[in-house]
Design a protein around this motif. Structure first.
Motif, PDB file in Angstrom:
ATOM      1  N   ARG A   6       6.889 -26.677  -2.488  1.00  0.00           N
ATOM      2  CA  ARG A   6       6.336 -27.549  -3.538  1.00  0.00           C
ATOM      3  C   ARG A   6       6.584 -29.000  -3.125  1.00  0.00           C
ATOM      4  NH1 ARG A   6       8.628 -29.057  -8.838  1.00  0.00           N
ATOM      5  NH2 ARG A   6       6.946 -29.316 -10.378  1.00  0.00           N
ATOM      6  N   GLU A  32      -0.701 -28.476  -8.788  1.00  0.00           N
ATOM      7  CA  GLU A  32      -0.338 -28.114 -10.152  1.00  0.00           C
ATOM      8  C   GLU A  32      -1.245 -28.773 -11.176  1.00  0.00           C
ATOM      9  OE1 GLU A  32       3.821 -28.682 -10.764  1.00  0.00           O
ATOM     10  OE2 GLU A  32       4.371 -27.172  -9.259  1.00  0.00           O
ATOM     11  N   PHE A  52       2.288 -32.599  -7.869  1.00  0.00           N
ATOM     12  CA  PHE A  52       2.930 -31.578  -7.043  1.00  0.00           C
ATOM     13  C   PHE A  52       1.867 -30.657  -6.450  1.00  0.00           C
ATOM     14  CE2 PHE A  52       6.616 -32.879  -9.492  1.00  0.00           C
ATOM     15  CZ  PHE A  52       7.601 -32.888  -8.514  1.00  0.00           C
ATOM     16  N   VAL A  87       1.214 -27.343  -3.510  1.00  0.00           N
ATOM     17  CA  VAL A  87       1.911 -26.158  -2.997  1.00  0.00           C
ATOM     18  C   VAL A  87       1.350 -25.800  -1.629  1.00  0.00           C
ATOM     19  CG1 VAL A  87       2.445 -23.726  -3.381  1.00  0.00           C
ATOM     20  CG2 VAL A  87       2.376 -25.314  -5.322  1.00  0.00           C
TER      21      VAL A  87
END
Length: 402
Positions: free
Chosen positions: A222, A276, A287, A289
Motif C-alpha cells: 500500500r 483506494e 493510497f 496498491v
C-alpha cells in the motif's frame, strides 16, 4: 666668525645632495600583476530529452488474503500437520488440524437411521394412501358425499407429515455429516501460517481460534501518492478496477520495489493494480496498491530473493512521458527555483528555472537556462554572480525512453 656661519650651510647642502643621490640610485621594486582568483566547481551540460517520470513512495509488504481460521465444532485436537507451525507453508486442501470425531460419527449414524425410519414410514403412508384412493374410487357418488373429511379419508395429511419427517431427518443427517467434515480443518489456499492458537491435545470449542494464515499467491504494498503527483501517473479508473481481470492486473503501471537486506540491495517488480479511490483528508495522499505475484518463489524463480511479508520497501512507480525536459540533480535547485550556472565566460550566474516537478534525487525543468549554461553541481557557500570559476564537466543525467 665667517667659518661658523658657513659650516651649517655646507652641512645642510651636503646632506641634501647625499639624499638626492640615494633616492636616484635606489632599486625599483618589482611590479606585481594581480590575478583574479577562480573557484573550482563541478558542472554538467544539461541536455533536453524525453523522459518517463517516476514517483517515489514507501510502504510495507502485506498479504493480499489473510484469514483467521476458527473451529466450527467442538472437540479435542488429535492431529496436526507438520506444516502447522509459524512460518510453515501449506497447499490448498492440506489437512492442518484434526479434531476427535467420535461423537460426530455417532451422530451421523443416528441421523442416517432416522432417515431410513422416516423413509419407511413414508412408504407405508404412500401404500395406505393408495389403498384409500382405490376404496374411494369404488364408492358411489352418494357415499362419497357422506364423507366430509375427504382428504383425511385419503390420508393426505398423514402422507404430508411423513414426507416432512423425511425431509427433517435428511436435513439432520446433512448437518451431522457437515459437522463431521468440520472436524478436519483444511487449508483454504496455498499459504503460510503466521500465528497459531492451538496444538495437539488441546480442547477447542465452536468459535475458538485455530490459526492465522495468509495466501502466498500475491503480496500487496500500500503506497501513498501525494496529491500533486497523481497527474503524472496512469492510475486505473474505478470502472476498470470493478471489472478487472488477471490480465488487467498485470497490465497496470510497472513498479520497482527496492529493499536493503543486510549489506545487499534487492529489487522486485510489481504492478499498480488499484487505488483506494479517496484522498486522505489529513495528509492529502491517495493510497494505491501494488501487487507482486509469487512473493515467496514457490511457483517460479522470478525473484532473486523472496519478498517476505512485513518487509519495508521503497517504490519507484513509472509515470507518464514528459517531452523536451531537462533533468537536474535535486540538490542544484535552490530556494525560489534558483539554479547556479557557469556561463560561456565561466562566470557564475543565477538562473530562475521553470520547474515541472521533482522526484527523489531528480528535478524536471522546462526552461530558464540560456545556451552555453553549465549547471553547477558543487555546493558553494555564499556564491556571488560574476565569480570566475574553473569547471570540471560531469556527465548529464539521462533518463532513457524504453
Amino acid at each position: 666668525m665667517l667659518f661658523k656661519i658657513l659650516l651649517p650651510i655646507v652641512i645642510l647642502i651636503g646632506s641634501i645632495g647625499a639624499t638626492i643621490a640615494l633616492v636616484a640610485n635606489r632599486e625599483q621594486p618589482a611590479q606585481e600583476v594581480l590575478i583574479e582568483a577562480s573557484l573550482l566547481v563541478e558542472v554538467i551540460q544539461p541536455q533536453r530529452q524525453d523522459a518517463y517520470i517516476t514517483v517515489s513512495s514507501q510502504g510495507t509488504v502485506e498479504p493480499r488474503t489473510r484469514t483467521n481460521i476458527v473451529s466450527e465444532v467442538t472437540g479435542r485436537v488429535i492431529e496436526v500437520s507438520p506444516a502447522f507451525l509459524v512460518g510453515g507453508f501449506f497447499r490448498t486442501g492440506d489437512i492442518l488440524v484434526k479434531l476427535d470425531d467420535q461423537n460426530y460419527r455417532a451422530a451421523v449414524s443416528r441421523d442416517a437411521a432416522s432417515v431410513a425410519t422416516a423413509y419407511s414410514l413414508l412408504e407405508q403412508e404412500r401404500g395406505q394412501a393408495d389403498v384409500a384412493q382405490r376404496e374411494w374410487d369404488r364408492m358411489s357418488e352418494q357415499q362419497q358425499n357422506q364423507i366430509r373429511a375427504r382428504n383425511l379419508y385419503l390420508r393426505q395429511p398423514q402422507l404430508e407429515e411423513a414426507e416432512a419427517r423425511l425431509v427433517s431427518a435428511e436435513a439432520d443427517l446433512e448437518k451431522s455429516q457437515a459437522d463431521l467434515a468440520k472436524t478436519i480443518i483444511v487449508a483454504p489456499y496455498d499459504g503460510l501460517v503466521s500465528a497459531k492458537s492451538t496444538d495437539i491435545g488441546q480442547f477447542v470449542s465452536t468459535g475458538s481460534a485455530i490459526a492465522e494464515v495468509f495466501a502466498v499467491d500475491y503480496a500487496e504494498v500500500r503506497l501513498p501518492i501525494p496529491e500533486n503527483k497523481i497527474q503524472y501517473l496512469n492510475l486505473p479508473s474505478s470502472i476498470q478496477e470493478f471489472s478487472a481481470s488477471d490480465e488487467y492486473y498485470n497490465s497496470g503501471p510497472e513498479v520497482e520495489l527496492i529493499s536493503d537486506i543486510g549489506d545487499r540491495r534487492f529489487h522486485w517488480t510489481g504492478h499498480l493494480t488499484r487505488t483506494e479511490g479517496v484522498l486522505d483528508t489529513r495528509t492529502r495522499v491517495l493510497f494505491s496498491v501494488v501487487q507482486v505475484s509469487d512473493p515467496y518463489n514457490l511457483y517460479s524463480t522470478e525473484h532473486e530473493e523472496p519478498l517476505r511479508i512485513g518487509t519495508y520497501i521503497n517504490a519507484e512507480i513509472q509515470g507518464r512521458l514528459l517531452e523536451d525536459v531537462i533533468i537536474l540533480p535535486r540538490h542544484t535547485l535552490q530556494a525560489n527555483d534558483l539554479v547556479w550556472v557557469a556561463d560561456q565566460e565561466n562566470r557564475l550566474r543565477s538562473r530562475i528555472v521553470d520547474v515541472i516537478t521533482s522526484n527523489g534525487d531528480e528535478v524536471y525543468i522546462r526552461g530558464g537556462l540560456e545556451p552555453g549554461d553549465k549547471v553547477v553541481l558543487t555546493r558553494m557557500e555564499n556564491p556571488l554572480n560574476s565569480t570566475l570559476v574553473q569547471t570540471q564537466i560531469q556527465p548529464p543525467l539521462i533518463n532513457p525512453v524504453n
